[in-house]
Design an enzyme around this catalytic site. Structure first.
Site, PDB file in Angstrom:
ATOM      1  N   LYS A   1      13.416   4.549 -60.334  1.00 34.78           N
ATOM      2  CA  LYS A   1      14.276   3.491 -60.879  1.00 34.78           C
ATOM      3  C   LYS A   1      13.947   3.280 -62.361  1.00 34.78           C
ATOM      4  O   LYS A   1      12.770   3.328 -62.745  1.00 34.78           O
ATOM      5  CB  LYS A   1      14.044   2.204 -60.078  1.00 34.78           C
ATOM      6  CG  LYS A   1      14.996   1.062 -60.388  1.00 34.78           C
ATOM      7  CD  LYS A   1      14.682  -0.145 -59.497  1.00 34.78           C
ATOM      8  CE  LYS A   1      15.621  -1.308 -59.718  1.00 34.78           C
ATOM      9  NZ  LYS A   1      15.291  -2.460 -58.847  1.00 34.78           N
TER      10      LYS A   1
ATOM     11  N   SER B   1      19.117  -4.496 -56.474  1.00 35.67           N
ATOM     12  CA  SER B   1      19.374  -3.882 -57.764  1.00 35.67           C
ATOM     13  C   SER B   1      19.016  -2.400 -57.832  1.00 35.67           C
ATOM     14  O   SER B   1      19.433  -1.723 -58.757  1.00 35.67           O
ATOM     15  CB  SER B   1      18.581  -4.622 -58.840  1.00 35.67           C
ATOM     16  OG  SER B   1      17.193  -4.436 -58.643  1.00 35.67           O
TER      17      SER B   1
ATOM     18  N   SER C   1      15.543  -6.052 -53.683  1.00 37.30           N
ATOM     19  CA  SER C   1      16.212  -5.011 -54.463  1.00 37.30           C
ATOM     20  C   SER C   1      16.015  -3.585 -53.955  1.00 37.30           C
ATOM     21  O   SER C   1      16.722  -2.682 -54.396  1.00 37.30           O
ATOM     22  CB  SER C   1      15.773  -5.093 -55.925  1.00 37.30           C
ATOM     23  OG  SER C   1      16.485  -6.112 -56.568  1.00 37.30           O
TER      24      SER C   1
END
Lengths: 91, 470, 479
Positions: C82, C157, C181
């Protein structure tokens, strides 16, 4: 009740430039969110300790020994003779 | 000073701790030199970094707390203090807020106790160079460990403030917690000051003073501010709570520009650092290694060696100087003689050369040797001083110099008698005065003989012989 | 010949194929890269992709590998990271304009550990700006789409990480989980997402959003894949003072272990706000689970209804602090100005999107003079109550099962203008972050109208093994 004046004060504190349109729109939105948060204000929290950390561990201490890192200055973007430059800070 | 008002001063002092690395990262804590060279992702606030705690900084803070008679908190915590400034890379400073490392201590000055409210650990910010058009930022100092020592508002005069600062600095140096060089900003003082009519209980509005780079400026700035505030109060004016910036050159304190909104630091517990837990045992271990502090040594010096207050104060000025004294008296059993020599001859050399006792080329053993020669009456005081000067210049020992120059006291009475005869003949008028009852003139005769014999005889011996002759 | 579908296999299957010399390391990379090239234009899962580096590493491994018996657990496995987790000398943008040009000089500890375990970092994945969001629509680099149906959001997210794992553009991925997330997008994309116990995986190099809640997590096709990644990244780190200093046991997932477990179902779950289609799928799954584990009982988490308010008050306050460093002074975006205060204000106005600004404003407000006790202080106390609820519940059970989200995936743009509605979607995921405990989301069967559903298994602190075993049992039921 959060007013637009309150919000502009907070924006100043957070160094966020907001346009008038933005601050008026955000005031409404934020007011709505904050009123949702009010639900926890009515709980009986007498005697409850605030939880500041997710795990209760003791601060580990580091031995005072220099560990050189490679020159980092190249990762700083706005430089003059190795100094970072900004517009004049008035004092 | 206007005597209508009582002066209330509180002091916040930042002391830079003498560690190898910074408080939260392993960068060298030394700053100066090339800008932005002693920095890493942590102290320059890059995304994703976390602080780690320097053990030595914690130990030094505990040491300071113990020496200032504080209660050391078995649990203390860290907090973030937020403000935007270019030399604060994270946008917040990691400090201690609600639970400081040490609380409730005191420092004694001239028999008066000044209460210490708290001592806490925190990180330093970077340094900025300002010009009218731009500011240049150096992060080398970012994250250097500091302790902040905060007094209660118990100081009542600029003199007392300076005395407190001198004492505090002396203690920190004795502990080897800090070098406390004010010009290098190792030791920074921010006083707050208010006045109140004598007899009034409630405190007046206070102002804070910044940019004080020497004890002198602390004194001057406080005097200035007392004057300013009392003039305002005299005319029925109101003191505004504000931070004033001391202008060293013009000797005035002015409002700091560029501070538009009132400060709101939004403190909250630092989530990246768990609670600092210090167990009793650790604290006691540090307690047991504390060196003797100035007031403890003072008591010993005064009682054991019967030295005057004045001389003791000079000896104790620095730990190194006091240690030098102790080393010397181990080998020369006349504390008064050693003390006198240290505060006059040795001190003069140090002042003259602007060096510390650590850099002084005569080691305690050699000074003791010299003074032992004097005590055994093998040399006179005058000769001892000559030898001392030679030792400083040449690095030779006292014995070497004495042997080379033949400066040992002569036992040759014939030289003495010859010299006395000469002096008495040359100064017949003085002899006459003596005989007429003015006995004090004998010292003139002794001096003359001393000169003739180049100090190889003691004044006592000369005096005895002259008296015999007369 | 390259098997075009190697990328659809799990870590352990690929590992065994390498070990048995059925395939080469480079076969895996070529397969993954081919998939990225065919899919990522539609999905936008990646912000940057390290094609050349990755291929070189795999080819190198093929040349140098000698002892196939001692392969490391992740040798040659392409893992995506990420884009709020630092990879040395690569862009780390956090999906934000303010860091769009920021190159990290260091590896996050989790990334360094992945490298040590043999993994090949293949690229950096898209996210809601600074991980603030549940739809991966607020990235400066555009929204990510759900690979199951491109019209839908992938959740967030860590939507980029979940999406690339789903379409096999990486074999596994790192995400970050502050309030769900990792689990939320795992549920929306039909993959597995593990949020470890707070302090079990170092946060060093994870760009801070809310420091007392942030966690590096793992996404994979199966619970077992997340376990393999977790094994590689877990452990004490001297660079993170909040990591737990107890030994890490290598977890090998065993679904039979659940026979001995007691499964807790919070009675508060099937309440108002939960989509009926999700409730049905979860109830069915629990009923199926009873065949393998007899001890299923009701537990109570009475304060979790306050989790969203508590969570948002805390995370916004901490975010306002953590994001103060992006000020245009040192790195990242700088909007030049003749006055410093304008440089700050304009850089931060231009650099952050509306959601980030909203959170900074509320967070600053909640910490400011006169409001701290009312907001942040109160939230910290309620946080303690929520933790105590779990302490109590785990006296009676080993794992707790809930849905991961109360709602099904929604269409791109559908909720972007209603932040509060978006926040309410985190009702089931935020409690684990507040309590600092571990949780995983794995796919439950599809709804009657074919939407993916995530089922969440929550365990006590350091209870990763329990929840992974339970997760595997659920996967087996679904097979």
């Amino acid at each position: 009740m959060l007013t637009q004046i309150d919000l502009e004060k907070v924006a100043k504190l957070a160094k966020l430039g907001l346009t008038l349109e933005e601050s008026s729109r955000l005031t409404g939105e934020i007011e709505k969110i904050i009123s949702y948060f009010q639900q926890i204000k009515h709980l009986n929290l007498y005697d409850v300790t605030p939880m500041t950390h997710a795990v209760s561990i003791v601060l580990p201490l580091r031995y005072d020994e220099i560990r050189p890192t490679k020159c980092l200055v190249e990762y700083l973007s706005y430089k003059k003779f190795n100094y970072i430059f900004v517009p004049a800070v008035l004092e | 000073m206007n005597s209508k008002y009582e002066v209330i001063i509180g002091l916040e002092v930042h002391v830079q701790l003498k560690t190898r690395t910074k408080l939260f990262c392993a960068c060298p804590a030394e700053f100066g030199g090339q800008p932005n060279t002693n920095i890493c992702p942590i102290c320059s606030g890059l995304p994703g970094v976390l602080p780690t705690m320097n053990q030595h900084a914690v130990d030094l803070a505990i040491k300071a707390g113990l020496a200032l008679n504080c209660q050391i908190s078995e649990k203390s915590s860290f907090a973030r203090k937020h403000y935007f400034y270019p030399d604060l890379p994270k946008g917040y400073q990691i400090t201690q807020y609600k639970e400081p490392l040490a609380i409730n201590g005191f420092v004694e000055i001239d028999g008066l106790k000044i209460s210490i409210r708290r001592i806490h650990l925190e990180e330093d910010s970077g340094k900025s160079i300002h010009s009218p058009t731009e500011s240049l930022i150096d992060f080398n100092r970012c994250g250097v460990p500091l302790i902040e020592i905060v007094t209660e508002p118990e100081i009542r005069s600029p003199d007392q403030a300076v005395k407190y600062l001198q004492t505090l600095r002396q203690i920190m140096r004795y502990l080897d917690v800090s070098d406390c060089e004010m010009e290098k900003a190792h030791f920074r003082c921010e006083p707050n000051i208010s006045l109140r009519p004598i007899g009034q209980k409630q405190f007046g509005v206070r102002t804070e003073l910044k940019n004080l780079n020497s004890l002198n400026s602390v004194h001057q700035a406080l005097e200035f501010e007392i004057n300013r505030q009392s003039k305002i109060l005299d005319t029925g004016g109101v003191i505004v709570q504000e931070t004033l910036f001391w202008d060293e050159q013009n000797r005035v304190a002015g409002t700091m520009r560029g501070k538009e909104e009132s400060e709101d630091y939004r403190y909250f517990p630092e989530p990246d650092l768990p609670v600092l837990v210090l167990n009793r045992e650790n604290i006691d271990n540090i307690k047991n290694t504390l060196p003797l502090l100035p007031w403890q040594r003072k008591k010993i010096l005064k009682e054991k060696y019967n030295l005057s207050e004045n001389i003791v104060n000079i000896i104790l000025e620095t730990k190194e100087f006091a240690d030098y004294f102790v080393e010397t008296i181990k080998l020369c059993d006349d504390a008064k003689l050693v003390a006198n020599w240290l505060v006059t001859e040795v001190k003069a050399v140090l002042n003259d050369k602007s060096i510390s006792i650590n850099e002084f080329n005569i080691i305690p053993k050699e000074l003791a040797n010299l003074l032992n020669l004097l005590r055994a009456q093998k040399i006179t005081g005058t000769v001892a001083k000559e030898i001392f000067t030679d030792m400083v210049l040449t690095n030779k020992t006292a014995t070497e110099i004495v042997n080379e120059k033949g400066l040992f006291l002569s036992n040759d009475d014939s030289l003495l008698i010859k010299s006395i005869d000469e002096v008495l003949t040359e100064n017949a008028d003085i002899v006459a005065k003596y005989k007429s009852g003015k006995t004090s003139v004998i010292s003139f005769l002794i001096g003359a003989v001393l000169q003739k014999t180049h100090g190889k005889l003691t004044p006592q011996k000369i005096k005895d012989k002259i008296l015999e002759k007369l | 010949m390259i098997n075009p579908d190697l990328c659809d296999l799990t870590i352990s299957v690929l590992h065994n194929k390498i070990k048995n010399r059925e395939i080469k390391f480079s076969d895996i990379i070529f397969s993954v890269i081919k998939r990225v090239k065919s899919e990522d234009q539609k999905i936008n899962g990646y912000i940057s992709i390290f094609e050349e580096d990755a291929i070189n590493q795999a080819v190198d491994l093929d040349k140098t590998i000698k002892n196939f018996e001692q392969l490391k657990p992740l040798s040659g496995i392409p893992i995506a990271v990420k884009d709020n987790i630092c990879v040395k000398d690569k862009l780390t943008t956090c999906g934000s304009k303010i860091l769009a040009n920021f190159i990290s000089p260091y590896d996050a500890t989790a990334v360094a550990k992945l490298k040590v375990a043999g993994a090949i970092i293949i690229g950096k994945t898209n996210l809601d700006e600074f991980a603030m969001g549940s739809s991966t629509e607020t990235s400066y680099f555009g929204p990510t789409s759900n690979p199951i149906d491109n019209r839908y959001v992938p959740g967030g997210s860590s939507g980029g990480s979940a999406a690339v794992v789903k379409y096999s553009g990486a074999i596994g991925a790192l995400g970050s989980d502050t309030g769900g997330s990792v689990r939320h997008p795992a549920a929306f994309c039909g993959v597995a997402g593990l949020k470890p116990t707070y302090g079990r995986v170092s946060r060093y190099g994870l760009v801070a959003f809310a420091s007392s809640l942030d966690c590096v997590g793992a996404l994979g096709k199966t619970a077992e894949d997340t376990a393999i990644i977790f094994n590689a990244i877990a452990g004490y780190d001297e660079m993170d003072a909040t990591t737990i200093n107890t030994p890490v046991k290598n977890i090998s997932v065993d679904s039979n272990a659940i026979k001995k477990y007691t499964i807790g179902i919070p009675k508060e779950v099937f309440a108002e706000g939960l989509d009926g289609r999700i409730a049905k799928v979860i109830e069915d799954t629990i009923n199926n689970l009873r065949k393998r584990c007899r001890n299923v009982k009701e537990v109570s988490l009475p304060n979790t209804k306050y989790a969203v308010a508590t969570y948002y008050l805390i995370c916004m306050a901490e975010a306002s602090s953590n994001l103060a460093r992006y000020d245009g002074v040192k790195y990242g975006l700088r909007v030049s100005s003749s006055e410093l205060k304008d440089l700050y204000a304009q850089t931060r106005d231009e650099g952050f999107n509306t959601e980030v600004k909203r959170r900074i404003l509320i967070g600053t407000y909640g910490l400011s003079k006169g409001y701290y006790d009312e907001y942040y202080g109160t939230a910290q106390k309620v946080r303690n109550l929520i933790k105590q609820d779990f302490d109590q519940a785990f006296k009676d059970c080993d794992v707790i099962i809930t849905p991961t989200t109360p709602v099904l995936p929604f269409k791109l743009g559908e909720q972007i203008s209603d932040p509060l509605a978006m926040y309410l979607g985190d009702i089931f995921t935020t409690p684990a972050n507040l309590a600092g405990i571990t949780a995983i989301s794995v796919p439950a069967p599809l709804t009657i109208d074919n939407f993916p559903v995530g089922i969440q298994i929550t365990g006590p602190a350091l209870g990763e093994e329990q929840i992974l075993n339970t997760a595997k049992a659920i996967e087996e039921i679904n097979e």
